[in-house]
Design a protein around this motif. Sequence first.
Motif, PDB file in Angstrom:
ATOM      1  N   ALA A  63      -7.247 -35.241  17.988  1.00  0.00           N
ATOM      2  CA  ALA A  63      -6.422 -34.483  18.927  1.00  0.00           C
ATOM      3  C   ALA A  63      -7.272 -33.540  19.769  1.00  0.00           C
ATOM      4  CB  ALA A  63      -5.356 -33.702  18.163  1.00  0.00           C
ATOM      5  N   GLN A  64      -8.230 -32.874  19.141  1.00  0.00           N
ATOM      6  CA  GLN A  64      -9.102 -31.963  19.881  1.00  0.00           C
ATOM      7  C   GLN A  64      -9.887 -32.699  20.961  1.00  0.00           C
ATOM      8  OE1 GLN A  64     -11.386 -30.223  16.715  1.00  0.00           O
ATOM      9  NE2 GLN A  64      -9.718 -28.871  16.049  1.00  0.00           N
ATOM     10  N   ALA A  65     -10.407 -33.885  20.627  1.00  0.00           N
ATOM     11  CA  ALA A  65     -11.165 -34.669  21.605  1.00  0.00           C
ATOM     12  C   ALA A  65     -10.270 -35.145  22.740  1.00  0.00           C
ATOM     13  CB  ALA A  65     -11.828 -35.857  20.916  1.00  0.00           C
ATOM     14  N   LEU A  66      -9.055 -35.570  22.402  1.00  0.00           N
ATOM     15  CA  LEU A  66      -8.138 -36.070  23.428  1.00  0.00           C
ATOM     16  C   LEU A  66      -7.726 -34.948  24.378  1.00  0.00           C
ATOM     17  CD1 LEU A  66      -6.924 -38.903  23.918  1.00  0.00           C
ATOM     18  CD2 LEU A  66      -4.834 -38.093  22.844  1.00  0.00           C
ATOM     19  N   LEU A  67      -7.432 -33.781  23.827  1.00  0.00           N
ATOM     20  CA  LEU A  67      -7.030 -32.645  24.662  1.00  0.00           C
ATOM     21  C   LEU A  67      -8.203 -32.114  25.482  1.00  0.00           C
ATOM     22  CD1 LEU A  67      -4.810 -30.788  22.039  1.00  0.00           C
ATOM     23  CD2 LEU A  67      -4.006 -31.953  24.106  1.00  0.00           C
ATOM     24  N   ARG A  68      -9.400 -32.222  24.940  1.00  0.00           N
ATOM     25  CA  ARG A  68     -10.592 -31.742  25.646  1.00  0.00           C
ATOM     26  C   ARG A  68     -10.966 -32.651  26.814  1.00  0.00           C
ATOM     27  NH1 ARG A  68     -14.717 -32.604  21.754  1.00  0.00           N
ATOM     28  NH2 ARG A  68     -14.930 -34.651  22.741  1.00  0.00           N
ATOM     29  N   ASP A  69     -10.850 -33.962  26.612  1.00  0.00           N
ATOM     30  CA  ASP A  69     -11.379 -34.922  27.581  1.00  0.00           C
ATOM     31  C   ASP A  69     -10.317 -35.589  28.444  1.00  0.00           C
ATOM     32  OD1 ASP A  69     -13.825 -34.325  26.472  1.00  0.00           O
ATOM     33  OD2 ASP A  69     -13.857 -36.068  25.150  1.00  0.00           O
ATOM     34  N   HIS A  70      -9.035 -35.314  28.170  1.00  0.00           N
ATOM     35  CA  HIS A  70      -7.951 -35.907  28.950  1.00  0.00           C
ATOM     36  C   HIS A  70      -6.922 -34.840  29.299  1.00  0.00           C
ATOM     37  CE1 HIS A  70      -8.961 -40.213  28.541  1.00  0.00           C
ATOM     38  NE2 HIS A  70      -9.418 -39.891  27.344  1.00  0.00           N
ATOM     39  N   ASP A  71      -6.159 -35.120  30.328  1.00  0.00           N
ATOM     40  CA  ASP A  71      -5.080 -34.221  30.742  1.00  0.00           C
ATOM     41  C   ASP A  71      -3.808 -34.621  29.992  1.00  0.00           C
ATOM     42  OD1 ASP A  71      -3.449 -32.423  32.003  1.00  0.00           O
ATOM     43  OD2 ASP A  71      -3.304 -33.555  33.874  1.00  0.00           O
ATOM     44  N   LYS A 121     -16.137 -33.156  12.629  1.00  0.00           N
ATOM     45  CA  LYS A 121     -16.429 -32.331  13.799  1.00  0.00           C
ATOM     46  C   LYS A 121     -17.246 -33.129  14.815  1.00  0.00           C
ATOM     47  CE  LYS A 121     -18.358 -27.892  15.194  1.00  0.00           C
ATOM     48  NZ  LYS A 121     -19.080 -26.674  14.761  1.00  0.00           N
ATOM     49  N   ASP A 122     -16.757 -33.182  16.039  1.00  0.00           N
ATOM     50  CA  ASP A 122     -17.418 -33.903  17.138  1.00  0.00           C
ATOM     51  C   ASP A 122     -17.597 -35.393  16.844  1.00  0.00           C
ATOM     52  OD1 ASP A 122     -17.695 -31.493  18.569  1.00  0.00           O
ATOM     53  OD2 ASP A 122     -19.547 -31.024  17.508  1.00  0.00           O
ATOM     54  N   ALA A 123     -16.716 -35.960  16.028  1.00  0.00           N
ATOM     55  CA  ALA A 123     -16.822 -37.387  15.693  1.00  0.00           C
ATOM     56  C   ALA A 123     -16.174 -38.278  16.748  1.00  0.00           C
ATOM     57  CB  ALA A 123     -16.183 -37.655  14.336  1.00  0.00           C
ATOM     58  N   PHE A 124     -15.427 -37.677  17.701  1.00  0.00           N
ATOM     59  CA  PHE A 124     -14.709 -38.454  18.709  1.00  0.00           C
ATOM     60  C   PHE A 124     -14.990 -37.909  20.105  1.00  0.00           C
ATOM     61  CE2 PHE A 124     -12.210 -38.430  14.797  1.00  0.00           C
ATOM     62  CZ  PHE A 124     -12.043 -39.784  14.569  1.00  0.00           C
ATOM     63  N   ARG A 125     -14.846 -38.791  21.081  1.00  0.00           N
ATOM     64  CA  ARG A 125     -14.911 -38.368  22.478  1.00  0.00           C
ATOM     65  C   ARG A 125     -13.983 -39.258  23.292  1.00  0.00           C
ATOM     66  NH1 ARG A 125     -21.105 -40.293  23.085  1.00  0.00           N
ATOM     67  NH2 ARG A 125     -20.771 -42.548  23.144  1.00  0.00           N
ATOM     68  N   GLY A 126     -13.580 -38.724  24.446  1.00  0.00           N
ATOM     69  CA  GLY A 126     -12.677 -39.468  25.306  1.00  0.00           C
ATOM     70  C   GLY A 126     -13.366 -40.605  26.037  1.00  0.00           C
ATOM     71  N   ARG A 127     -12.596 -41.648  26.337  1.00  0.00           N
ATOM     72  CA  ARG A 127     -13.069 -42.761  27.153  1.00  0.00           C
ATOM     73  C   ARG A 127     -12.439 -42.650  28.535  1.00  0.00           C
ATOM     74  NH1 ARG A 127     -11.525 -47.714  25.782  1.00  0.00           N
ATOM     75  NH2 ARG A 127     -13.488 -48.720  26.359  1.00  0.00           N
ATOM     76  N   HIS A 128     -13.011 -43.377  29.487  1.00  0.00           N
ATOM     77  CA  HIS A 128     -12.513 -43.319  30.863  1.00  0.00           C
ATOM     78  C   HIS A 128     -11.260 -44.181  30.993  1.00  0.00           C
ATOM     79  CE1 HIS A 128     -15.922 -40.996  32.214  1.00  0.00           C
ATOM     80  NE2 HIS A 128     -16.752 -41.876  31.676  1.00  0.00           N
ATOM     81  N   VAL A 129     -10.177 -43.652  30.455  1.00  0.00           N
ATOM     82  CA  VAL A 129      -8.879 -44.318  30.489  1.00  0.00           C
ATOM     83  C   VAL A 129      -7.861 -43.318  31.009  1.00  0.00           C
ATOM     84  CG1 VAL A 129      -7.041 -45.338  29.085  1.00  0.00           C
ATOM     85  CG2 VAL A 129      -9.440 -45.851  28.565  1.00  0.00           C
ATOM     86  N   GLU A 130      -7.056 -43.747  31.963  1.00  0.00           N
ATOM     87  CA  GLU A 130      -6.029 -42.856  32.511  1.00  0.00           C
ATOM     88  C   GLU A 130      -4.787 -42.905  31.625  1.00  0.00           C
ATOM     89  OE1 GLU A 130      -3.503 -42.068  36.639  1.00  0.00           O
ATOM     90  OE2 GLU A 130      -5.137 -43.537  36.591  1.00  0.00           O
TER      91      GLU A 130
END
Length: 205
Positions: free
Chosen positions: A184-192, A152-161
């Motif tokens: 997947a949750q982190a990617l969907l949360r922090d990226h479009d 849980k909360d082990a990942f976060r998005g980076r500033h990559v388009e």
Amino acid sequence: MKGLIDALIPPAPCLHCQLPDPEHLWLCEGCRASLPVDHDAPTVLEGGLGVESAFYYGGACSVLIPFAKNPVEPRLYEWLISQSSQRFNASALVPVPTHWRRRVERGGCHTTALSQVLSKRLNIPVLHALERTRNDPKQSQLDGIDRRQIQKDAFRGRHVELPKGKILLVDDVLTTGSTLRASAQALLRDHDVEDLGAWVLARRI
């Protein structure tokens, strides 16, 4: 000449059955022929994430995959993927990241190495759109409940388009699915991201 080479460099043992491997391909001929290729439909995790896999995690794969991970061995990933006829379309590959301390221990990131092999084979770019926030205990030391809690909360998005189209998360083994779900949750949360799937080298039966 071959006899002289064999005398100077004796065949290494097969990593699975320990019989001689004259071709130096990690496995003897019999174990190579019995690799548990996965021809079944993708696994669908809770939340709807579809996960494709090249092999089942059993037999020789249960030896080869840990061997390729520590230290990271890209040539073994290349050989394993060459044994699979899988083809798929995606706009980008996103490796499930490991913590920087784990990368130092292993001499690299195994999911990055695996993604780069796939990228070269399928001509799909690799984008490092996630980072791991903690150096958690090894997954092999945890049961299913602990795996879900610790991710849980082990990942976060980076500033990559990320490009439009399907994005594939890449990991080596699917066990409980907790790592892929958290990624997947982190990617969907922090990226479009509109279309998200996952690919693993092997899944446990």
